[in-house]
Design an enzyme around this catalytic site. Structure first.
Site, PDB file in Angstrom:
ATOM      1  N   ASP A 404       0.870  -1.178   0.000  1.00 20.75           N
ATOM      2  CA  ASP A 404       0.000   0.000   0.000  1.00 20.75           C
ATOM      3  C   ASP A 404       0.909   1.231   0.000  1.00 20.75           C
ATOM      4  OD1 ASP A 404      -1.670   2.105   0.640  1.00 20.75           O
ATOM      5  OD2 ASP A 404      -2.815   0.984   2.155  1.00 20.75           O
ATOM      6  N   HIS A 405       0.888   1.952  -1.088  1.00 21.33           N
ATOM      7  CA  HIS A 405       1.836   3.059  -1.256  1.00 21.33           C
ATOM      8  C   HIS A 405       1.542   4.232  -0.323  1.00 21.33           C
ATOM      9  CE1 HIS A 405       5.170   4.858  -3.050  1.00 21.33           C
ATOM     10  NE2 HIS A 405       4.846   4.815  -4.334  1.00 21.33           N
TER      11      HIS A 405
END
Ligand code: CAO
Length: 432
Positions: A404-405
């Site tokens: 999850d950036h």
């Protein structure tokens, strides 16, 4: 001075004999511009007929059950302060055509009726996105749908007469949306995938999706839509690990559980999670804080006849490779037999999705939210690796790390992967 204004059915696209379904005004009513006077219905649509004038309804010339066409007189309205010689300017003629006809409350007289296009609102409020098909619902139902933010064009068929959409249909649609999540609805303003009648192209057969598949699908769609995900690919040299694994398995008696790569990967993940605690976290739902976990529970995606399930192995940091192997066989067996309890699928910190037993060179697994990362594994293969002087054959294991950036930066992702790879390249590091 009072004038009588005739309001007539405008050009509704060369459709004649339109049914009058509802008449919403009566003589004596004070009406405002754009107020719906009547609901008309063709085979394909129902439409509001908004007033193009404000004033007091003098007479109503139509009733439910009548058939009307372009130019049919709908109502006459008593208006004040209107210049009798001028028609309402075209820009203000919204839908119905209005014609000021007489001075001093005189009886309605025929007049040249200026033509107007159907009002943009008339067209737009009934037009379904993309398809151009008109929705079929009464104003009260449309109002109800608008209040709930439902695009009526997404309700393909109402349960009312001639497929008219009823309030019940809107409620059912919303209920289904809540059950299905964004998959079937499109959601978040995303247009849904249109229904196709595949039988037009050849023989087909339909199967209901298993509950697991439906629930997994919802979870995956939720993650896909909510998380900005990046997948990073690399390879671990597991030549030595494989030699150790094969040798260890050879020592085991036939009835003991054999070691697979996966348990070493689980241990390598724990080492990396300890080094990079943000990978062992979840983002709070409002996105303003990170919840770090001090335990090391790892989910393993298991392919079952009913679909994908993710049992969780707890406290992986505290268990031996042999213990983990036994537990993995037990829990994946239970998963395949459909015997997992709900709590055995909860509490994971990170997930491994291994297709290595099947094949592949790379894929992009979807994060099992609210976890923040997932490690994909595909089939190890012998490859020529340059050692500075010559190519040597090494067993290389492809790994795919999706994260999850919002929580993990690209560099951190690469460093985490390097830590996993270091442990797999030399499993003595797992002891450190
Ligand atoms: N490279 C080469 N061989 C591999 C390998 C890899 N990366 N991973 C496993 N293998 C080998 C194993 O060593 C084993 O070989 P032997 O039979 O010679 O010992 C064989 O493949 C089968 O392994 P396995 O799949 O039974 O065992 P595992 O511990 O590697 O995996 C489990 C367990 C539960 C993860 C697996 O059985 C499974 O269900 N995988 C599918 C998961 C899945 O569907 N993921 C996709 C999710 S996204 O849609």
């Amino acid at each position: 001075m009072t004038f009588l204004i005739e309001i007539k059915v405008p050009d509704v696209g060369n459709v004649a004999d339109i049914d009058v379904v509802e008449v919403l005004v009566q003589p004596g009513d004070e009406i405002v511009k754009e107020q719906t006077l009547a609901v008309l219905e063709t085979d394909k649509a129902s439409m509001d007929l908004p007033s193009s004038a404000a004033g007091k309804v003098h007479a109503v010339h139509i009733k439910p059950g009548d058939k009307v066409s372009e130019g049919t007189l709908v109502v006459t309205v008593e208006a004040v302060d209107v210049q009798p010689t001028k028609a309402a300017p075209p820009a203000e003629v919204s839908a119905a055509v209005s014609t000021p006809v007489a001075v001093e409350s005189a009886p309605v007289a025929a007049a040249v009726v200026p033509k107007s296009e159907p009002a943009p609102e008339l067209a737009a409020s009934h037009m379904s996105a993309g398809s151009g098909v008109l929705s079929h619902a009464t104003p009260s139902v449309r109002l109800f749908a608008r209040e709930l933010g439902v695009d009526l064009s997404q309700i393909k068929q109402g349960s009312g007469r001639k497929g008219r959409i009823l309030q019940e249909d809107v409620k059912k649609f919303v209920k289904q949306l809540l059950l299905d999540g964004p998959v079937s609805s499109g959601g978040a303003g995303i247009p849904p995938i249109p229904a196709v009648d595949f039988s037009k192209f050849g023989e087909i057969e339909e199967f209901a999706l298993s509950k697991i598949k439906r629930l997994t699908g919802q979870g995956l769609s939720r993650a896909w839509l909510n998380l900005p995900m990046v997948t990073y690919h690399d390879e671990a040299d597991i030549t030595e690990l494989e030699a150790f694994r094969v040798a260890t398995n050879a020592e085991k008696s036939a009835d003991t559980i054999k070691l697979t790569n996966l348990v070493f990967i689980m241990k390598a993940l724990v080492t990396a999670l300890k080094q990079f605690p943000t990978f062992n976290s979840s983002l709070a739902p409002n996105g303003d804080k990170l919840i770090l976990k001090k335990y090391f529970h790892i989910g393993v995606a298991v392919d079952t006849p009913n679909g994908l399930v993710v049992p969780v192995l707890r406290d992986v940091d505290q268990k031996s490779i042999n213990q983990l192997s036994t537990e993995l066989v037990e829990i994946s067996g239970k998963a395949r037999a459909g015997k997992l309890m709900p709590d055995q699928m909860q509490g994971g910190c990170i997930t491994i999705s291994s297709l290595g037993g099947i094949g592949g060179t790379a894929f992009t697994p979807i994060v099992n939210a609210p976890e923040v990362a997932i490690l994909g594994v595909t089939r190890a293969a012998m490859k020529p690796v340059w050692d500075g002087q010559t190519f040597i054959p090494r067993l290389m294991l492809p790994l795919d790390l999706t994260y999850d950036h919002r929580v993990i930066d690209g560099a951190e992702g690469a460093r985490f992967m390097s830590a996993v790879i270091r442990s797999l390249n030399d499993i003595r590091r797992l002891l450190l």
